[in-house]
Design a protein around this motif. Structure first.
Motif, PDB file in Angstrom:
ATOM      1  N   THR A 147       0.698  -1.075  -0.022  1.00  0.00           N
ATOM      2  CA  THR A 147       0.032  -0.063   0.230  1.00  0.00           C
ATOM      3  C   THR A 147       0.607   1.390   0.165  1.00  0.00           C
ATOM      4  O   THR A 147       2.013   1.508   0.464  1.00  0.00           O
ATOM      5  CB  THR A 147      -0.936  -0.025   1.077  1.00  0.00           C
ATOM      6  OG1 THR A 147      -0.146  -0.005   2.376  1.00  0.00           O
ATOM      7  CG2 THR A 147      -1.828  -0.919   1.195  1.00  0.00           C
ATOM      8  N   SER A 148       0.316   2.358  -0.563  1.00  0.00           N
ATOM      9  CA  SER A 148       1.206   3.472  -0.679  1.00  0.00           C
ATOM     10  C   SER A 148       0.715   4.262   0.755  1.00  0.00           C
ATOM     11  O   SER A 148      -0.509   4.696   0.940  1.00  0.00           O
ATOM     12  CB  SER A 148       0.846   4.248  -2.040  1.00  0.00           C
ATOM     13  OG  SER A 148       1.624   5.629  -1.993  1.00  0.00           O
ATOM     14  N   GLU A 149       1.732   4.990   1.286  1.00  0.00           N
ATOM     15  CA  GLU A 149       1.287   5.721   2.584  1.00  0.00           C
ATOM     16  C   GLU A 149       2.019   6.979   2.376  1.00  0.00           C
ATOM     17  O   GLU A 149       3.028   7.297   1.422  1.00  0.00           O
ATOM     18  CB  GLU A 149       2.044   4.937   3.821  1.00  0.00           C
ATOM     19  CG  GLU A 149       1.593   3.730   4.043  1.00  0.00           C
ATOM     20  CD  GLU A 149       0.213   3.618   4.528  1.00  0.00           C
ATOM     21  OE1 GLU A 149      -0.385   4.547   5.107  1.00  0.00           O
ATOM     22  OE2 GLU A 149      -0.248   2.414   4.235  1.00  0.00           O
ATOM     23  N   SER A 150       1.452   7.866   2.934  1.00  0.00           N
ATOM     24  CA  SER A 150       1.757   9.529   2.749  1.00  0.00           C
ATOM     25  C   SER A 150       2.839  10.056   3.820  1.00  0.00           C
ATOM     26  O   SER A 150       3.476  11.020   3.506  1.00  0.00           O
ATOM     27  CB  SER A 150       0.339  10.319   3.051  1.00  0.00           C
ATOM     28  OG  SER A 150      -0.111  10.395   4.232  1.00  0.00           O
ATOM     29  N   GLN A 151       3.024   9.125   5.047  1.00  0.00           N
ATOM     30  CA  GLN A 151       3.800   9.793   5.949  1.00  0.00           C
ATOM     31  C   GLN A 151       5.364   9.816   5.713  1.00  0.00           C
ATOM     32  O   GLN A 151       5.895   8.975   4.507  1.00  0.00           O
ATOM     33  CB  GLN A 151       3.828   9.093   7.240  1.00  0.00           C
ATOM     34  CG  GLN A 151       2.371   9.097   7.804  1.00  0.00           C
ATOM     35  CD  GLN A 151       2.035   7.651   8.561  1.00  0.00           C
ATOM     36  OE1 GLN A 151       1.698   6.800   7.627  1.00  0.00           O
ATOM     37  NE2 GLN A 151       1.950   7.679   9.933  1.00  0.00           N
ATOM     38  N   ALA A 152       6.188  10.888   6.271  1.00  0.00           N
ATOM     39  CA  ALA A 152       7.446  10.833   5.886  1.00  0.00           C
ATOM     40  C   ALA A 152       7.730  10.976   4.379  1.00  0.00           C
ATOM     41  O   ALA A 152       8.787  10.381   3.827  1.00  0.00           O
ATOM     42  CB  ALA A 152       8.413   9.465   6.295  1.00  0.00           C
ATOM     43  N   GLY A 153       6.911  11.699   3.933  1.00  0.00           N
ATOM     44  CA  GLY A 153       7.176  11.933   2.582  1.00  0.00           C
ATOM     45  C   GLY A 153       6.811  11.097   1.461  1.00  0.00           C
ATOM     46  O   GLY A 153       7.063  11.224   0.201  1.00  0.00           O
ATOM     47  N   GLY A 154       6.045  10.113   2.016  1.00  0.00           N
ATOM     48  CA  GLY A 154       5.591   9.018   1.127  1.00  0.00           C
ATOM     49  C   GLY A 154       6.618   7.722   0.971  1.00  0.00           C
ATOM     50  O   GLY A 154       7.664   7.691   0.887  1.00  0.00           O
ATOM     51  N   TYR A 155       5.718   6.578   1.187  1.00  0.00           N
ATOM     52  CA  TYR A 155       6.791   5.176   1.358  1.00  0.00           C
ATOM     53  C   TYR A 155       5.569   4.184   0.950  1.00  0.00           C
ATOM     54  O   TYR A 155       4.506   4.210   0.631  1.00  0.00           O
ATOM     55  CB  TYR A 155       7.173   5.239   2.730  1.00  0.00           C
ATOM     56  CG  TYR A 155       6.496   4.645   3.750  1.00  0.00           C
ATOM     57  CD1 TYR A 155       6.373   3.399   4.228  1.00  0.00           C
ATOM     58  CD2 TYR A 155       5.751   5.791   4.495  1.00  0.00           C
ATOM     59  CE1 TYR A 155       5.369   3.053   5.340  1.00  0.00           C
ATOM     60  CE2 TYR A 155       4.789   5.436   5.486  1.00  0.00           C
ATOM     61  CZ  TYR A 155       4.666   4.018   6.125  1.00  0.00           C
ATOM     62  OH  TYR A 155       3.979   3.600   7.152  1.00  0.00           O
ATOM     63  N   TYR A 156       6.153   3.024   0.788  1.00  0.00           N
ATOM     64  CA  TYR A 156       5.446   1.794   0.522  1.00  0.00           C
ATOM     65  C   TYR A 156       5.279   0.730   1.815  1.00  0.00           C
ATOM     66  O   TYR A 156       6.481   0.567   2.287  1.00  0.00           O
ATOM     67  CB  TYR A 156       5.723   1.141  -0.819  1.00  0.00           C
ATOM     68  CG  TYR A 156       5.607   1.860  -2.046  1.00  0.00           C
ATOM     69  CD1 TYR A 156       4.335   2.017  -2.427  1.00  0.00           C
ATOM     70  CD2 TYR A 156       6.801   2.359  -2.561  1.00  0.00           C
ATOM     71  CE1 TYR A 156       4.306   2.835  -3.631  1.00  0.00           C
ATOM     72  CE2 TYR A 156       6.791   3.177  -3.906  1.00  0.00           C
ATOM     73  CZ  TYR A 156       5.436   3.320  -4.467  1.00  0.00           C
ATOM     74  OH  TYR A 156       5.246   3.997  -5.571  1.00  0.00           O
ATOM     75  N   LEU A 157       4.132   0.478   2.162  1.00  0.00           N
ATOM     76  CA  LEU A 157       4.254  -0.351   3.431  1.00  0.00           C
ATOM     77  C   LEU A 157       3.849  -1.819   2.718  1.00  0.00           C
ATOM     78  O   LEU A 157       2.835  -1.857   2.068  1.00  0.00           O
ATOM     79  CB  LEU A 157       2.811  -0.046   4.359  1.00  0.00           C
ATOM     80  CG  LEU A 157       2.872  -0.817   5.484  1.00  0.00           C
ATOM     81  CD1 LEU A 157       3.987  -1.010   6.293  1.00  0.00           C
ATOM     82  CD2 LEU A 157       1.559  -0.587   6.069  1.00  0.00           C
ATOM     83  N   VAL A 158       4.752  -2.768   2.875  1.00  0.00           N
ATOM     84  CA  VAL A 158       4.680  -4.225   2.505  1.00  0.00           C
ATOM     85  C   VAL A 158       4.270  -4.958   3.655  1.00  0.00           C
ATOM     86  O   VAL A 158       5.177  -5.125   4.494  1.00  0.00           O
ATOM     87  CB  VAL A 158       5.957  -4.569   1.948  1.00  0.00           C
ATOM     88  CG1 VAL A 158       5.742  -6.133   1.376  1.00  0.00           C
ATOM     89  CG2 VAL A 158       6.603  -3.770   0.815  1.00  0.00           C
ATOM     90  N   ALA A 159       3.139  -5.698   3.528  1.00  0.00           N
ATOM     91  CA  ALA A 159       2.665  -6.842   4.492  1.00  0.00           C
ATOM     92  C   ALA A 159       2.849  -8.182   4.084  1.00  0.00           C
ATOM     93  O   ALA A 159       2.775  -8.398   2.941  1.00  0.00           O
ATOM     94  CB  ALA A 159       1.491  -6.595   4.864  1.00  0.00           C
ATOM     95  N   ALA A 160       3.597  -9.082   4.513  1.00  0.00           N
ATOM     96  CA  ALA A 160       3.977 -10.526   4.328  1.00  0.00           C
ATOM     97  C   ALA A 160       3.228 -11.445   5.162  1.00  0.00           C
ATOM     98  O   ALA A 160       3.142 -11.111   6.566  1.00  0.00           O
ATOM     99  CB  ALA A 160       5.394 -10.581   4.221  1.00  0.00           C
ATOM    100  N   LYS A 161       2.621 -12.219   4.436  1.00  0.00           N
ATOM    101  CA  LYS A 161       2.129 -13.430   5.413  1.00  0.00           C
ATOM    102  C   LYS A 161       2.603 -14.773   4.453  1.00  0.00           C
ATOM    103  O   LYS A 161       2.771 -14.740   3.343  1.00  0.00           O
ATOM    104  CB  LYS A 161       0.329 -13.549   5.200  1.00  0.00           C
ATOM    105  CG  LYS A 161      -0.111 -12.259   6.042  1.00  0.00           C
ATOM    106  CD  LYS A 161      -1.647 -12.381   5.534  1.00  0.00           C
ATOM    107  CE  LYS A 161      -2.244 -13.472   6.179  1.00  0.00           C
ATOM    108  NZ  LYS A 161      -3.756 -13.273   6.049  1.00  0.00           N
ATOM    109  N   ALA A 162       2.477 -15.884   5.465  1.00  0.00           N
ATOM    110  CA  ALA A 162       2.738 -16.927   5.061  1.00  0.00           C
ATOM    111  C   ALA A 162       1.633 -17.757   4.122  1.00  0.00           C
ATOM    112  O   ALA A 162       0.686 -17.460   4.519  1.00  0.00           O
ATOM    113  CB  ALA A 162       3.240 -18.133   6.037  1.00  0.00           C
TER     114      ALA A 162
END
Length: 227
Positions: free
Chosen positions: A106-121
């Motif tokens: 997902t694309s996040e706006s904090q800290a100038g913008g970053y990508y949050l990656v979620a990993a599941k087995a």
């Protein structure tokens, strides 16, 4: 009178000669008959040998058949044991590879913008993220490999079922207008991961000196910043 005696004597001589000749003939034929009689059982002996040999062959075939049947049963049992053992071990207690995991970005706006990656087995897999920081790159250029910033968790994370691990990726940390655009990011769980995952981004990223955080079970710890 004398002529009659002479004729009688001649007949006696001829009769004697005939008897002697007959005796000689009988004597000569006798051994041949004995020889023939003695040699006649030979075919019977050969037949008996052949019969014994055939019987031995049948016995050998039966034995081989029994052995083959027994061997097949043993082999089947061995295969069943191997399959069962493999099924019990597969997917459990292993180090997570990228191909063991499902990723959501997902694309996040904090800290100038970053990508949050979620990993599941993936379903049926239990594995551990042994290395704290994923290996992240945009394309194959070494300049576009994300540098770790050390934020996030420090302990190995076990993934199974609904458990989730997070990492944050900031594609651009410079103030310049430059950068290279990418629509995908490549993620590996270790340096030697043979099957890195290529993950589609929710939007086009402009990449210039990217950074990445450690894995964490708390997404709030994975906002990437340069200290």
């Amino acid at each position: 009178m004398r002529s009659r005696l002479a004729a009688r004597s001649a007949r006696l001589v001829l009769a004697t000669v005939a008897v002697a000749a007959l005796a000689a003939t009988t004597t000569a034929c006798g051994p041949e008959e004995v020889t023939d009689s003695g040699s006649s059982p030979a075919p019977s002996v050969v037949a008996t040998d052949g019969s014994d040999k055939d019987a031995g062959s049948d016995k050998s075939d039966d034995s081989a058949g029994d052995k083959s049947s027994t061997g097949g049963s043993d082999s089947s049992g061995s295969n069943d044991t191997s399959d069962s053992a493999g099924g019990d071990k597969s997917g459990y207690g292993q180090v997570c590879g990228a191909n063991d995991l499902e990723f959501t970005v997902t694309s996040e706006s904090q800290a100038g913008g970053y990508y949050l990656v979620a990993a599941k087995a993936k379903s049926g897999i239990t594995c551990t993220l042994e290395e704290n920081t994923p290996v992240v790159s945009f394309g194959s250029d070494a300049d576009n490999v994300a540098s770790p910033v050390g934020q996030g968790g420090a302990d190995p994370i076990k993934l199974s079922g609904s458990a989730v691990a997070y990492t944050g990726i900031s594609p651009k940390t410079t103030n310049s207008d430059g950068g290279v655009q990418f629509e995908n990011v490549i993620l590996s769980t270790t340096e030697g991961d043979p099957n890195p995952a290529e993950i589609q981004l929710p939007d086009t990223a402009t990449v210039d000196k990217p950074i990445v955080t450690n894995w964490s079970t708390d997404s709030a710890e994975t906002i990437p910043v340069i200290a």
